[in-house]
Design a protein around this motif. Sequence first.
Motif, mmCIF file in Angstrom:
data_model
loop_
_atom_site.group_PDB
_atom_site.id
_atom_site.type_symbol
_atom_site.label_atom_id
_atom_site.label_comp_id
_atom_site.label_asym_id
_atom_site.label_seq_id
_atom_site.Cartn_x
_atom_site.Cartn_y
_atom_site.Cartn_z
ATOM 1 N N THR A 12 27.069 31.432 -46.221
ATOM 2 C CA THR A 12 27.038 30.017 -46.555
ATOM 3 C C THR A 12 26.416 29.832 -47.927
ATOM 4 O OG1 THR A 12 26.389 27.833 -45.744
ATOM 5 C CG2 THR A 12 24.775 29.601 -45.521
ATOM 6 N N TYR A 13 26.383 28.602 -48.405
ATOM 7 C CA TYR A 13 25.800 28.293 -49.707
ATOM 8 C C TYR A 13 24.278 28.407 -49.640
ATOM 9 C CZ TYR A 13 30.365 26.259 -50.821
ATOM 10 O OH TYR A 13 31.707 26.057 -51.030
ATOM 11 N N THR A 14 23.694 28.783 -50.764
ATOM 12 C CA THR A 14 22.231 28.818 -50.837
ATOM 13 C C THR A 14 21.639 27.409 -50.756
ATOM 14 O OG1 THR A 14 22.343 28.783 -53.269
ATOM 15 C CG2 THR A 14 22.192 30.939 -52.199
ATOM 16 N N GLU A 15 22.447 26.387 -51.060
ATOM 17 C CA GLU A 15 21.952 25.014 -50.976
ATOM 18 C C GLU A 15 21.532 24.640 -49.560
ATOM 19 O OE1 GLU A 15 24.187 25.139 -54.785
ATOM 20 O OE2 GLU A 15 24.508 25.916 -52.755
ATOM 21 N N TYR A 16 22.211 25.189 -48.557
ATOM 22 C CA TYR A 16 21.800 24.910 -47.179
ATOM 23 C C TYR A 16 20.388 25.429 -46.912
ATOM 24 C CZ TYR A 16 26.447 23.385 -45.655
ATOM 25 O OH TYR A 16 27.623 22.689 -45.496
ATOM 26 N N MET A 17 20.093 26.607 -47.430
ATOM 27 C CA MET A 17 18.770 27.184 -47.212
ATOM 28 C C MET A 17 17.702 26.420 -47.993
ATOM 29 S SD MET A 17 19.527 29.498 -45.075
ATOM 30 C CE MET A 17 20.907 28.467 -44.537
ATOM 31 N N ALA A 18 18.048 25.982 -49.209
ATOM 32 C CA ALA A 18 17.108 25.172 -49.981
ATOM 33 C C ALA A 18 16.844 23.839 -49.283
ATOM 34 C CB ALA A 18 17.652 24.940 -51.391
ATOM 35 N N MET A 19 17.879 23.247 -48.692
ATOM 36 C CA MET A 19 17.698 22.000 -47.964
ATOM 37 C C MET A 19 16.823 22.208 -46.739
ATOM 38 S SD MET A 19 20.616 19.395 -46.507
ATOM 39 C CE MET A 19 20.131 17.884 -45.648
ATOM 40 N N ALA A 20 16.988 23.340 -46.056
ATOM 41 C CA ALA A 20 16.145 23.634 -44.894
ATOM 42 C C ALA A 20 14.686 23.804 -45.298
ATOM 43 C CB ALA A 20 16.650 24.895 -44.195
ATOM 44 N N SER A 21 14.453 24.459 -46.441
ATOM 45 C CA SER A 21 13.085 24.622 -46.926
ATOM 46 C C SER A 21 12.457 23.269 -47.252
ATOM 47 C CB SER A 21 13.083 25.523 -48.164
ATOM 48 O OG SER A 21 11.774 25.708 -48.658
ATOM 49 N N ASN A 22 13.227 22.388 -47.890
ATOM 50 C CA ASN A 22 12.720 21.043 -48.182
ATOM 51 C C ASN A 22 12.505 20.233 -46.911
ATOM 52 O OD1 ASN A 22 12.844 21.544 -50.954
ATOM 53 N ND2 ASN A 22 14.929 20.775 -51.114
ATOM 54 N N ALA A 23 13.361 20.450 -45.911
ATOM 55 C CA ALA A 23 13.209 19.730 -44.643
ATOM 56 C C ALA A 23 11.878 20.066 -43.972
ATOM 57 C CB ALA A 23 14.373 20.053 -43.705
ATOM 58 N N THR A 24 11.403 21.287 -44.161
ATOM 59 C CA THR A 24 10.095 21.664 -43.614
ATOM 60 C C THR A 24 8.986 20.823 -44.239
ATOM 61 O OG1 THR A 24 10.901 23.928 -43.287
ATOM 62 C CG2 THR A 24 8.518 23.588 -43.227
ATOM 63 N N THR A 25 9.058 20.634 -45.545
ATOM 64 C CA THR A 25 8.080 19.783 -46.234
ATOM 65 C C THR A 25 8.166 18.348 -45.750
ATOM 66 O OG1 THR A 25 8.217 21.193 -48.184
ATOM 67 C CG2 THR A 25 7.308 18.997 -48.486
ATOM 68 N N ILE A 26 9.377 17.849 -45.550
ATOM 69 C CA ILE A 26 9.547 16.482 -45.052
ATOM 70 C C ILE A 26 8.928 16.333 -43.672
ATOM 71 C CG2 ILE A 26 11.274 14.773 -44.345
ATOM 72 C CD1 ILE A 26 13.109 15.972 -46.537
ATOM 73 N N GLY A 27 9.136 17.313 -42.821
ATOM 74 C CA GLY A 27 8.527 17.274 -41.493
ATOM 75 C C GLY A 27 7.008 17.228 -41.563
ATOM 76 N N MET A 28 6.429 17.986 -42.475
ATOM 77 C CA MET A 28 4.978 17.970 -42.644
ATOM 78 C C MET A 28 4.493 16.589 -43.106
ATOM 79 S SD MET A 28 4.049 21.631 -44.400
ATOM 80 C CE MET A 28 2.312 21.203 -44.407
ATOM 81 N N GLY A 29 5.191 16.013 -44.084
ATOM 82 C CA GLY A 29 4.787 14.705 -44.589
ATOM 83 C C GLY A 29 4.849 13.625 -43.522
ATOM 84 N N VAL A 30 5.899 13.638 -42.705
ATOM 85 C CA VAL A 30 6.034 12.652 -41.639
ATOM 86 C C VAL A 30 4.932 12.827 -40.596
ATOM 87 C CG1 VAL A 30 7.521 11.895 -39.742
ATOM 88 C CG2 VAL A 30 8.511 12.360 -41.988
ATOM 89 N N ALA A 31 4.614 14.072 -40.262
ATOM 90 C CA ALA A 31 3.605 14.325 -39.225
ATOM 91 C C ALA A 31 2.204 13.949 -39.682
ATOM 92 C CB ALA A 31 3.643 15.795 -38.818
ATOM 93 N N ILE A 32 1.896 14.157 -40.961
ATOM 94 C CA ILE A 32 0.551 13.855 -41.457
ATOM 95 C C ILE A 32 0.232 12.373 -41.323
ATOM 96 C CG2 ILE A 32 -0.768 13.650 -43.620
ATOM 97 C CD1 ILE A 32 0.191 16.389 -44.376
ATOM 98 N N ILE A 33 1.245 11.521 -41.413
ATOM 99 C CA ILE A 33 1.028 10.079 -41.381
ATOM 100 C C ILE A 33 0.309 9.647 -40.111
ATOM 101 C CG2 ILE A 33 2.223 7.854 -41.287
ATOM 102 C CD1 ILE A 33 4.320 9.028 -43.166
#
Length: 517
Positions: A47-68
């Motif tokens: 698959t494209y490397t963009e999918y993996m980059a999006m998954a890595s960013n999604a981890t950060t998004i999950g952290m930001g949402v949980a910290i709230i």
Amino acid sequence: MYNKGLFAAWVPKPLMLLLIFIFLIPVLSINSVYSNSINDISGALATYTEYMAMASNATTIGMGVAIIFSLRVKMRFRSKEIIVFCSIVLALLSYCIGTTDNPLVVIIAGFFIGFFKTFPFIELLLVMMVILTPTGDRGKFYAMFYPLSICLSQLSAYLMADVVFDGNWQAPYFLMSAVMLVIAALSLIFQHNQRFSFRMPLSQIDWLSLGLLAIAALSLDFALTFMKQQGWFNSPYIIVSILLCLLLIAIVISRQKGAKRKLVKFELFTARVNIWYSMLLLLLLGIYLATSTLLSQYTVGALGYNNLLNSELNLWMIPGIILAGIYGYISFKHKWLLKYFIASGFLVFFIYSLMMYLLIQPQMNMEYLYFPMFLKGLGMGILYIGIWFYAGSGLNMDELLGIVGVLIIVRTFVATALGAAILNWASYQGQWQSLYDSALYMDIGDFSNGIAMYPASLLNAMLAALKIVFGVLCWISIPVLLLVLLHHFGRFNQRRLVLFRKIVRGNKVRGYYFSRR
């Protein structure tokens, strides 16, 4: 009486300290995609490397949402319940990624990995604050904790790349799954069963706003990650995802204005200068951090390095990060001006960009890149400490958690993803311009086998584009430094303003001084 620590009273204190680090290292290390193994994973999944980059960013998004709303979770459940449950969930999610062949599963699991790793991380963070800075000095704590966490992340990235190099792309996920189960077992054995004197209900949380905020961030994640692959703004998918992000953010802000218990006080982003100015600095920092993509293009495309060598090269950031921590600790201890501390970080990135501009060439030994990577680690450490300290100035705990959740998404996802999109666009345009200029000269020549010149022409175009981008970053550093040096950072000198007005008006300034004597 509530035990503020994590462990039972019968556990010896040296063992407590050892267990904190045993817990902290896997919690910091576990991820959906290990940065130095993105090419291996995308290649294995075809698959494209963009999918993996999006998954890595999604981890950060999950952290930001949980910290709230992490404080509410801490006050609702025992520390043991949080760490045991989250460790088991993280083990299952890591195993899920290791056994899937669908990149969408990696993205979804990545979001929940970031979400569930946040709660045990907060538990460990509060204990580390007491250990590192018993007086509660935020500046000194950031100067010690950020270098520690970043260095551990760099070391774990190298170890995971080594595991992938010696095995396969699935090995890190199975390894982390087993480690998180061990963490859950150790938590059951050594942690106490006490809780706070009261429980804070979770029913009062605005779950709809959290969900909309997560969807908005994921929409922006798709837009920034796939922008180059989809043809920039020529793709309707990119335009629709950006508009969806803006619409959902507007809905969340509207809901929070009328909410009785606000998750994020968005009015602080305009009312507090330190918050919106810190966001601006974080976006500028993201451009320099996004040079990792350019460096990978150079080391892999021109020098022929593999992922393990790239990981080994990144280890040279660790001495710079440690030096940044020492510099920050001394700076906050002696109460040096924050303005010059942050300006020194951007100055280091200017030197780093200048060195990369001068060093890029078709053939070069790996040792020449050690010092630029040291400078990159130094600049990153200084700016992480300084900007984060300034962003949290004057905020109480309730305000801080909501703001920090948004700022983490901005710092680790939006800034780097936006910076990578800008630099990739600049590199892409530079390569095409270089190839076009070369073609003008080729058209007037007579070549027996012109196709054989294509690989060399492509390599030269890439090197020329990288030099242009790093050169532009050097020039950008000048207005960035002026932007930092002209800001007051909460310490406005009224005497200087009065003196300046008198000079402009032609009045006498005898007897006036820049500061009190």
